[in-house]
Design an enzyme around this catalytic site. Structure first.
Site, PDB file in Angstrom:
ATOM      1  N   GLU A  55       5.924  -9.329  16.320  1.00  0.00           N
ATOM      2  CA  GLU A  55       5.601  -9.706  17.722  1.00  0.00           C
ATOM      3  C   GLU A  55       5.829 -11.155  17.928  1.00  0.00           C
ATOM      4  O   GLU A  55       6.158 -11.736  18.962  1.00  0.00           O
ATOM      5  CB  GLU A  55       4.054  -9.534  18.012  1.00  0.00           C
TER       6      GLU A  55
ATOM      7  N   ARG B  67       0.749  -1.167  -0.102  1.00  0.00           N
ATOM      8  CA  ARG B  67      -0.108  -0.146   0.235  1.00  0.00           C
ATOM      9  C   ARG B  67       0.773   1.274  -0.043  1.00  0.00           C
ATOM     10  O   ARG B  67       0.415   2.405  -0.255  1.00  0.00           O
ATOM     11  CB  ARG B  67      -0.985   0.072   1.326  1.00  0.00           C
TER      12      ARG B  67
HETATM   13  P1  AMP Z   1       4.656  -1.790  11.839  1.00  0.00           P
HETATM   14  O1  AMP Z   1       5.772  -2.588  11.581  1.00  0.00           O
HETATM   15  O2  AMP Z   1       3.877  -2.709  12.847  1.00  0.00           O
HETATM   16  O3  AMP Z   1       4.874  -0.589  11.919  1.00  0.00           O
HETATM   17  O4  AMP Z   1       3.340  -2.202  10.686  1.00  0.00           O
HETATM   18  C1  AMP Z   1       3.469  -1.608   9.466  1.00  0.00           C
HETATM   19  C2  AMP Z   1       2.871  -2.255   8.305  1.00  0.00           C
HETATM   20  O5  AMP Z   1       1.812  -3.246   8.590  1.00  0.00           O
HETATM   21  C3  AMP Z   1       2.769  -1.290   7.259  1.00  0.00           C
HETATM   22  O6  AMP Z   1       2.994  -1.794   6.136  1.00  0.00           O
HETATM   23  C4  AMP Z   1       1.091  -1.372   7.461  1.00  0.00           C
HETATM   24  O7  AMP Z   1       0.433  -1.269   6.102  1.00  0.00           O
HETATM   25  C5  AMP Z   1       0.785  -2.723   8.034  1.00  0.00           C
HETATM   26  N1  AMP Z   1      -0.285  -2.468   9.171  1.00  0.00           N
HETATM   27  C6  AMP Z   1       0.177  -2.445  10.573  1.00  0.00           C
HETATM   28  N2  AMP Z   1      -0.985  -2.295  11.526  1.00  0.00           N
HETATM   29  C7  AMP Z   1      -2.151  -2.086  10.730  1.00  0.00           C
HETATM   30  C8  AMP Z   1      -3.377  -1.628  10.840  1.00  0.00           C
HETATM   31  N3  AMP Z   1      -3.960  -1.619  12.144  1.00  0.00           N
HETATM   32  N4  AMP Z   1      -4.077  -1.364   9.862  1.00  0.00           N
HETATM   33  C9  AMP Z   1      -3.659  -1.458   8.537  1.00  0.00           C
HETATM   34  N5  AMP Z   1      -2.351  -1.733   8.286  1.00  0.00           N
HETATM   35  C10 AMP Z   1      -1.610  -1.927   9.253  1.00  0.00           C
END
Ligand code: AMP
Length: 173
Positions: A95, A58
């Site tokens: 996680e 995305r």
């Molecule tokens: P993080 O590494 O935890 O910051 O997760 C980021 C990636 O996971 C990004 O590429 C987001 O598109 C996706 N992502 C994580 N949590 C969500 C959420 N609650 N809603 C949509 N996309 C998420």
């Protein structure tokens, strides 16, 4: 623009307990899409960005539009096995378990000014790994941009030292 009223939150997707922030309702709204691209482009327009790096998948959508607006090139960071030429790989902790992302080795030249982009900033782990790849190639990271920031997960802790810009923040789930 009230993006909060346009973005769709889908409970329990892709698994129970996750409140998924679905940006497709922003993308299909012409005014909201233009607002996202124009606002971010305004913030970065005088920063001499030569590459926008977007994270699969995305992050490719608004990332590419931003690159066009900034007169910059676009570079994709992808899940392993998707990029066809020589890559640099970065593993990172989730996680539960680990994940990995890759970038083409010839996508950024040392000293290039880079803006990073993804749709949602959650724990910050993905962006931290992505920044590691760009730095390994010698890129200078000027800023990190997101449509949505889940502030209640404290993602900035993992990304200290970077200039972070997000259009919409959630301080609670
Ligand atoms: P993080 O590494 O935890 O910051 O997760 C980021 C990636 O996971 C990004 O590429 C987001 O598109 C996706 N992502 C994580 N949590 C969500 C959420 N609650 N809603 C949509 N996309 C998420």
């Amino acid at each position: 623009m009230n993006l909060d009223s346009i973005i769709r939150t889908v409970p329990d997707f892709p698994k129970p307990g996750i409140q998924f922030k679905d940006i497709t309702t922003i993308l299909k709204d012409p005014a909201a899409l233009a607002y996202c691209i124009d606002t971010m482009a305004t913030v970065y327009k005088d920063k001499r960005i030569s590459k926008v790096v977007g994270i699969e998948s995305r992050g490719f959508i608004v990332g590419t539009a931003l690159a066009y607006r900034l007169g910059a090139g676009f570079v994709p960071i992808r899940k392993p096995g998707k990029l066809p030429a020589a890559v640099l790989r970065q593993d990172y902790q989730l996680e539960y378990g680990t994940d990995a992302i890759e970038i083409h080795r010839d996508s950024i030249a040392p000293g290039e000014r880079v803006m990073m982009h993804d749709d949602v900033l959650a724990t910050g782990g993905t962006m931290q790994a992505a920044c590691g790849l760009v730095k390994s190639l010698g890129g200078e990271i000027v800023g990190l941009s997101f449509i949505v920031e889940l502030s209640f997960l404290n993602p900035r802790k993992k990304l200290s030292g970077y200039d972070i810009y997000s259009l919409l923040q959630y301080s609670a789930e």
